[in-house]
Design an enzyme around this catalytic site. Structure first.
Site, PDB file in Angstrom:
ATOM      1  N   LEU A 145      -7.718  -4.775 -12.280  1.00 56.71           N
ATOM      2  CA  LEU A 145      -9.052  -4.589 -11.711  1.00 56.71           C
ATOM      3  C   LEU A 145      -9.489  -3.132 -11.766  1.00 56.71           C
ATOM      4  O   LEU A 145     -10.675  -2.837 -11.898  1.00 56.71           O
ATOM      5  CB  LEU A 145      -9.075  -5.074 -10.257  1.00 56.71           C
ATOM      6  CG  LEU A 145      -8.725  -6.552 -10.033  1.00 56.71           C
ATOM      7  CD1 LEU A 145      -8.709  -6.865  -8.541  1.00 56.71           C
ATOM      8  CD2 LEU A 145      -9.714  -7.457 -10.758  1.00 56.71           C
ATOM      9  N   HIS A 146      -8.514  -2.225 -11.670  1.00 57.01           N
ATOM     10  CA  HIS A 146      -8.866  -0.802 -11.604  1.00 57.01           C
ATOM     11  C   HIS A 146      -7.607   0.027 -11.813  1.00 57.01           C
ATOM     12  O   HIS A 146      -6.513  -0.382 -11.408  1.00 57.01           O
ATOM     13  CB  HIS A 146      -9.481  -0.479 -10.234  1.00 57.01           C
ATOM     14  CG  HIS A 146      -9.769   0.967 -10.008  1.00 57.01           C
ATOM     15  ND1 HIS A 146     -10.730   1.667 -10.708  1.00 57.01           N
ATOM     16  CD2 HIS A 146      -9.202   1.869  -9.153  1.00 57.01           C
ATOM     17  CE1 HIS A 146     -10.767   2.912 -10.289  1.00 57.01           C
ATOM     18  NE2 HIS A 146      -9.841   3.068  -9.350  1.00 57.01           N
ATOM     19  N   PHE A 147      -7.754   1.172 -12.457  1.00 57.86           N
ATOM     20  CA  PHE A 147      -6.665   2.136 -12.575  1.00 57.86           C
ATOM     21  C   PHE A 147      -7.128   3.476 -12.032  1.00 57.86           C
ATOM     22  O   PHE A 147      -8.277   3.890 -12.231  1.00 57.86           O
ATOM     23  CB  PHE A 147      -6.253   2.334 -14.034  1.00 57.86           C
ATOM     24  CG  PHE A 147      -5.187   1.400 -14.516  1.00 57.86           C
ATOM     25  CD1 PHE A 147      -4.028   1.195 -13.788  1.00 57.86           C
ATOM     26  CD2 PHE A 147      -5.338   0.732 -15.722  1.00 57.86           C
ATOM     27  CE1 PHE A 147      -3.040   0.335 -14.250  1.00 57.86           C
ATOM     28  CE2 PHE A 147      -4.359  -0.121 -16.193  1.00 57.86           C
ATOM     29  CZ  PHE A 147      -3.210  -0.323 -15.445  1.00 57.86           C
ATOM     30  N   ASN A 187      -5.010   7.528 -10.918  1.00 58.07           N
ATOM     31  CA  ASN A 187      -3.731   8.209 -10.937  1.00 58.07           C
ATOM     32  C   ASN A 187      -2.869   7.839  -9.726  1.00 58.07           C
ATOM     33  O   ASN A 187      -1.667   8.096  -9.705  1.00 58.07           O
ATOM     34  CB  ASN A 187      -3.940   9.724 -10.992  1.00 58.07           C
ATOM     35  CG  ASN A 187      -2.676  10.473 -11.327  1.00 58.07           C
ATOM     36  OD1 ASN A 187      -1.887  10.030 -12.159  1.00 58.07           O
ATOM     37  ND2 ASN A 187      -2.461  11.594 -10.668  1.00 58.07           N
ATOM     38  N   GLY A 227      -2.390   4.731  -8.887  1.00 59.25           N
ATOM     39  CA  GLY A 227      -1.755   3.464  -9.248  1.00 59.25           C
ATOM     40  C   GLY A 227      -2.812   2.454  -9.648  1.00 59.25           C
ATOM     41  O   GLY A 227      -4.008   2.726  -9.613  1.00 59.25           O
ATOM     42  N   GLY A 228      -2.370   1.261 -10.002  1.00 58.30           N
ATOM     43  CA  GLY A 228      -3.302   0.223 -10.415  1.00 58.30           C
ATOM     44  C   GLY A 228      -3.682  -0.699  -9.280  1.00 58.30           C
ATOM     45  O   GLY A 228      -3.032  -0.740  -8.221  1.00 58.30           O
ATOM     46  N   VAL A 229      -4.762  -1.443  -9.505  1.00 59.09           N
ATOM     47  CA  VAL A 229      -5.158  -2.536  -8.614  1.00 59.09           C
ATOM     48  C   VAL A 229      -5.217  -3.786  -9.495  1.00 59.09           C
ATOM     49  O   VAL A 229      -5.919  -3.802 -10.510  1.00 59.09           O
ATOM     50  CB  VAL A 229      -6.514  -2.273  -7.941  1.00 59.09           C
ATOM     51  CG1 VAL A 229      -6.870  -3.424  -7.003  1.00 59.09           C
ATOM     52  CG2 VAL A 229      -6.490  -0.954  -7.176  1.00 59.09           C
ATOM     53  N   LYS A 278      -2.315  -3.818  -4.670  1.00 54.66           N
ATOM     54  CA  LYS A 278      -2.740  -2.427  -4.772  1.00 54.66           C
ATOM     55  C   LYS A 278      -1.491  -1.557  -4.849  1.00 54.66           C
ATOM     56  O   LYS A 278      -0.681  -1.534  -3.929  1.00 54.66           O
ATOM     57  CB  LYS A 278      -3.602  -2.033  -3.576  1.00 54.66           C
ATOM     58  CG  LYS A 278      -4.172  -0.627  -3.679  1.00 54.66           C
ATOM     59  CD  LYS A 278      -5.154  -0.344  -2.560  1.00 54.66           C
ATOM     60  CE  LYS A 278      -5.752   1.049  -2.710  1.00 54.66           C
ATOM     61  NZ  LYS A 278      -6.727   1.340  -1.637  1.00 54.66           N
ATOM     62  N   ASP A 316     -14.798   5.813   4.068  1.00 53.94           N
ATOM     63  CA  ASP A 316     -15.011   5.887   2.616  1.00 53.94           C
ATOM     64  C   ASP A 316     -16.114   4.925   2.199  1.00 53.94           C
ATOM     65  O   ASP A 316     -15.940   4.102   1.297  1.00 53.94           O
ATOM     66  CB  ASP A 316     -13.705   5.555   1.892  1.00 53.94           C
ATOM     67  CG  ASP A 316     -13.718   5.974   0.428  1.00 53.94           C
ATOM     68  OD1 ASP A 316     -14.552   6.810   0.054  1.00 53.94           O
ATOM     69  OD2 ASP A 316     -12.868   5.465  -0.337  1.00 53.94           O
TER      70      ASP A 316
END
Length: 891
Positions: A231-233, A235, A237-239, A254, A364
């Site tokens: 879903l997302h990278f 620095n 880590g990935g999701v 996550k 956030d």
């Protein structure tokens, strides 16, 4: 948001600048410590290089990277420094702790993160000695895992086969990238991705062969889930979207990498992940909060398992729904959008109230952290920066424009973010208020004028985003002068062109830094990778815009450019290389210096790899530069070389055809740049075959376009469509305009109207020339004259500066502003006064820029074309529209 920009926003509150300058006051002692006899020191931007004299390292090979935590970096460096001096090994290291922190930050490039020191062994024997010797000295030290490398044992040493010398070639997209020598002797890209890979032809020394083989055999992730997609990278880590069984609902994993993904306090991703787990547990069952399903560890990384929230982000929702990106926005559509946006604001307010009631500050709040579910309900995601009210800790990360400045605490952090959402939903320019809080009032007024929002809706925008420096912001007096006056220059019913030109030129001159050697005018972050001289992002482009529009050019700035060009080895290219510098020096009266530079570039181009096929840095731009000098010197040899370069580029585009789905389109990056070069060469050779070929190349780029439902024709770029000059349809339109001047009955002529319509939107996210409103304005102004059968105003060079506007598409509107007037007035949404003069933010809107591609110089050039008929980008427009050559400058 382009994550490259964050690192360049630390050093200066107003302009992008090198992270090296931000960290200059905290450099390691080793940077300036005297070296023993037989050693020398060099510099590479953020790196300090130490070399033993008389030792020649190979051009490429197996290099060793050393990783380190912030807390132990000084000790690690001292160990590496002493070892390399003792063993006479060439090495480099990051210059200071702030730079190391940026390199390991959450949005740092994943392929280079973790690299603190680099060693360059001269052969396999030295490689083995370093691994064992330095490995023993650093045993037990911790640091971020370097994703591009092979880890040696369990310490902080990593290995990768790559270039030692800085050499370049073109990749498949025509971009200039670092290179290796392949087995056939040709240069090939030195790929530096986020995964370890060895070129299949690269030698693997015996001492590391078992480790390389073991790494290649690794398959099991250690996760009790099957990962379905990323879903997302970042620095950190990935999701990932994952399942623990085919009949089980999907979950989100996550990932958190130890010692990586640092925030501004140096806190790593693992610490934030554990915090997020605790916050989600506390908020269990709260509306708009995903459920957590525990923590797990796989390999050395930690994972949070949580509910998968199906839907699309608020950013995606706005992109699909926002009415002002379409020309002639329908007022019913504006009203419908307003109702839906207000409903979203109400949902965010309700969910925030519930989170606050549980004693939590979200911390956030920005559009990518809000998900609109298929049923229209809203959910928050990403609670890693959340904090309890009892133990409140101010977030040390955040999205530009949505992050509350110093002075805000507790739930006011979220109220600031909500105010930014209120603005962003109607004018997605929240980043501007972070750069200049004085913009908040103007943008709040614009929301109330343009959208049917209820009374009082924009009050919080003014209250929070426009608050005074007493809230803890750094005062920025340079931005507080002339706010009303500069805005009035752009919004006046009848434009005062000389006043606009002189104000922009004065703002550019006020920002100049002639004492620096790396750049003269502040601009885009590309200055620190491409250099500060070129046409797109450097001094040449700024001086070109000033000269083309008849603005004052400081002779000292011309001398700066000439001196800098003499002292450097420049790459080839019109916009990103030395050919553009030579062209501008000639226009500014420095013919001898320009010809000498051109000769150096021609020699280097002949000896090096074949230039790419794009206009920005490849053969078409070289061809147009050679054409300029061929005509100036009446040199047929230069004309022949120009034809060779243009035909070679055209052949490369024709050979590739549509086989590569990644092939870019547009004037600077696509086949349209080569088409433009062919048209200009036809004008001086009379060869109609060049026009045939230009038409073929334009067809290639037009095949990358799609007709949108609003009647526009735009370039398809993944999930986006682009109308801009660099890689969008306006750039194709500039080359098409050049062709249609000679072939008005071309089958491609029916594409012109929908391309021009794509240049008319009411809202554009950025103001710049390459990828913003200025480029659309310049394109519309330049092409309207041929389309209307009117001689180009710029054909004779620079206009005399009389006030008023040219008649254009809207000239028949009784009592109404022309299209060009409207686009000129809309530039006021972005303009920010600098020391009382007109100025503009660059790409990403985080800092001001003066360069041609992204900043004030590009806006100046486009406004000159629209208001006074001055020349636009080099070699666009009708034949003869190049700016006149200046008289020699005094020295």
């Amino acid at each position: 948001m382009d994550n490259r920009y964050e690192a360049y926003a630390y050093a200066d509150p107003l302009f992008y600048d090198s992270p090296r300058r931000w960290g200059a006051h905290e450099e390691f002692a080793a940077v300036t410590r005297p070296l023993p006899d037989g050693w020398e020191r060099g510099e590479l931007e953020m790196w300090s290089v130490v070399r033993p004299t008389g030792v020649r390292i190979p051009d490429q090979g197996w290099k060793i990277h050393v990783s380190s935590c912030i807390e132990t970096a000084e000790e690690v460096l001292e160990t590496v420094h002493a070892y390399c001096l003792r063993e006479r090994i060439t090495f480099k290291f990051l210059r200071g702790l702030p730079i190391l922190q940026v390199q390991n930050s959450k949005y740092a490039p994943r392929g280079s993160s973790g690299k603190f020191c680099t060693l360059y062994p001269v052969d396999d024997a030295e490689l083995e000695r370093c691994l064992h010797g330095l490995g023993r000295l650093l045993a037990g030290r911790k640091g971020p895992y370097i994703l591009s490398d092979l880890r040696w044992a369990d310490g902080p040493l990593y290995l990768r086969y790559g270039g030692f010398a800085e050499r370049y070639c073109r990749n498949e997209q025509g971009e200039r990238v670092l290179a290796l020598t392949g087995p056939d002797g040709r240069l090939v890209p030195d790929v530096r991705g986020a995964g370890f890979a060895v070129p299949p032809w690269a030698p693997v020394p015996d001492c590391i062969a078992p480790a390389v083989a073991e790494r290649a055999a690794q398959q099991d992730t250690g996760l009790p889930y099957t990962v379905e997609r990323v879903l997302h990278f970042s620095n950190a880590g990935g999701v990932y979207l994952a399942r623990d069984g085919a009949d089980r609902p999907p979950v989100v994993l996550k990932e958190a990498r130890p010692f990586a993904g640092l925030d501004q306090r140096g806190v790593d991703a693992v610490t934030r992940l554990r915090n997020e787990h605790g916050i989600l547990a506390r908020l269990a069952g709260a509306p708009g909060v995903p459920a957590e399903h525990g923590l797990l560890t796989a390999w050395e990384h930690e994972f949070l398992v949580q509910e998968y929230v199906e839907g699309r982000s608020l950013s995606e929702w706005l992109t699909a729904r926002y009415p002002l990106i379409h020309p002639g926005a329908d007022e019913d559509a504006v009203a419908e959008y307003t109702r839906d946006a207000l409903a979203i604001v109400e949902q965010v307010e309700r969910a925030l109230a519930g989170i606050h009631a549980r004693g939590v500050v979200f911390g956030d709040l920005h559009p990518r952290n809000l998900i609109i579910r298929p049923d229209g309900e809203l959910s928050f995601i990403d609670f890693e920066l959340a904090s309890t009210l009892d133990d409140f800790l101010r977030p040390a990360l955040g999205a530009a424009g949505f992050t509350a400045p110093l002075g805000y605490t507790g739930t006011d952090i979220d109220r600031y973010g909500l105010a930014a959402i209120r603005l962003w939903l109607f004018f997605p320019l929240a980043q501007l208020t972070a750069l200049d809080p004085g913009k908040a009032g103007q943008l709040a007024d614009a929301v109330e004028r343009r959208f049917p929002v209820p009374a009082g809706y924009a009050d919080d925008i003014r209250r929070y985003l426009g608050s005074a420096p007493s809230d803890g912001r750094t005062p920025r007096p340079e931005l507080d002068l002339g706010r009303a006056e500069t805005r009035a220059l752009l919004e006046a019913p009848v434009a005062d062109w000389p006043a606009i030109r002189d104000s922009l030129a004065a703002g550019i001159a006020a920002a100049a830094t002639p004492d620096r050697t790396d750049r003269l005018f502040p601009g885009d972050v590309a200055q620190f990778t491409q250099g500060g001289l070129g046409l797109a992002h450097g001094a040449a482009g700024v001086l070109y815009a000033l000269h083309a529009t008849g603005a004052a050019v400081d002779p000292g700035h011309v001398r700066w450019l000439a001196a800098a060009a003499r002292g450097r080895t420049l790459p080839a290219g019109l916009y990103h290389g030395g050919h553009g510098v030579a062209y501008v020096l000639d226009l500014l009266g420095e013919r001898e210096q320009a010809v000498e530079l051109l000769h150096r570039l021609t020699t280097a181009t002949s000896a090096g790899a074949e230039p790419g096929p794009g206009l920005a840095a490849g053969g078409p731009g070289i061809a147009l530069t050679l054409l300029h000098f061929a005509l100036a010197a009446q040199d047929d040899r230069l004309l022949e070389e120009a034809l060779t370069q243009a035909r070679s580029a055209a052949g490369a585009w024709e050979k590739a055809g549509n086989s590569d789905p990644r092939r870019r389109a547009g004037l600077l990056a696509g086949a349209s740049g080569a088409a433009l070069a062919l048209v200009r060469l036809h004008e001086h050779t009379g060869d109609h075959a060049l026009l045939d070929q230009a038409e073929t190349l334009l067809e290639l780029d037009l095949e990358r376009c799609v007709r949108v439902g609003d009647g526009t024709l735009q370039v398809v770029d993944g999930r986006r469509v682009l109308p801009y000059v660099e890689t969008g349809s306006a750039g194709i339109g500039l080359a098409l305009d050049a062709l249609l001047a000679h072939r008005p009955d071309s089958a491609l002529a029916d594409r012109e109207a929908p391309i021009r319509r794509a240049g008319e939107p009411e809202f554009v996210i950025q103001p710049g020339l390459f990828n913003g409103r200025a480029g659309l304005l310049g394109y519309l102004a330049l092409t309207q004259r041929r389309a209307a059968g009117v001689a180009p105003l710029g054909a004779g060079g620079t206009a005399d500066g009389a006030g008023g506007t040219t008649d254009g598409d809207g000239a028949g509107e009784a009592g109404g502003a022309t299209l060009l007037d409207r686009q000129r007035a809309l530039l006021a949404l972005h303009q920010i006064p600098y020391r009382g003069w007109l100025a503009f933010p660059g790409d990403q809107l985080l800092r001001l820029s003066t360069d041609l591609a992204t900043g004030s110089a590009g806006v100046l050039l486009a406004l000159g074309t629209a208001l006074a008929g001055t020349p636009f980008l080099p070699f666009t427009g009708a034949p003869g529209t190049a700016p006149p050559r200046s008289r020699p400058t005094s020295r």
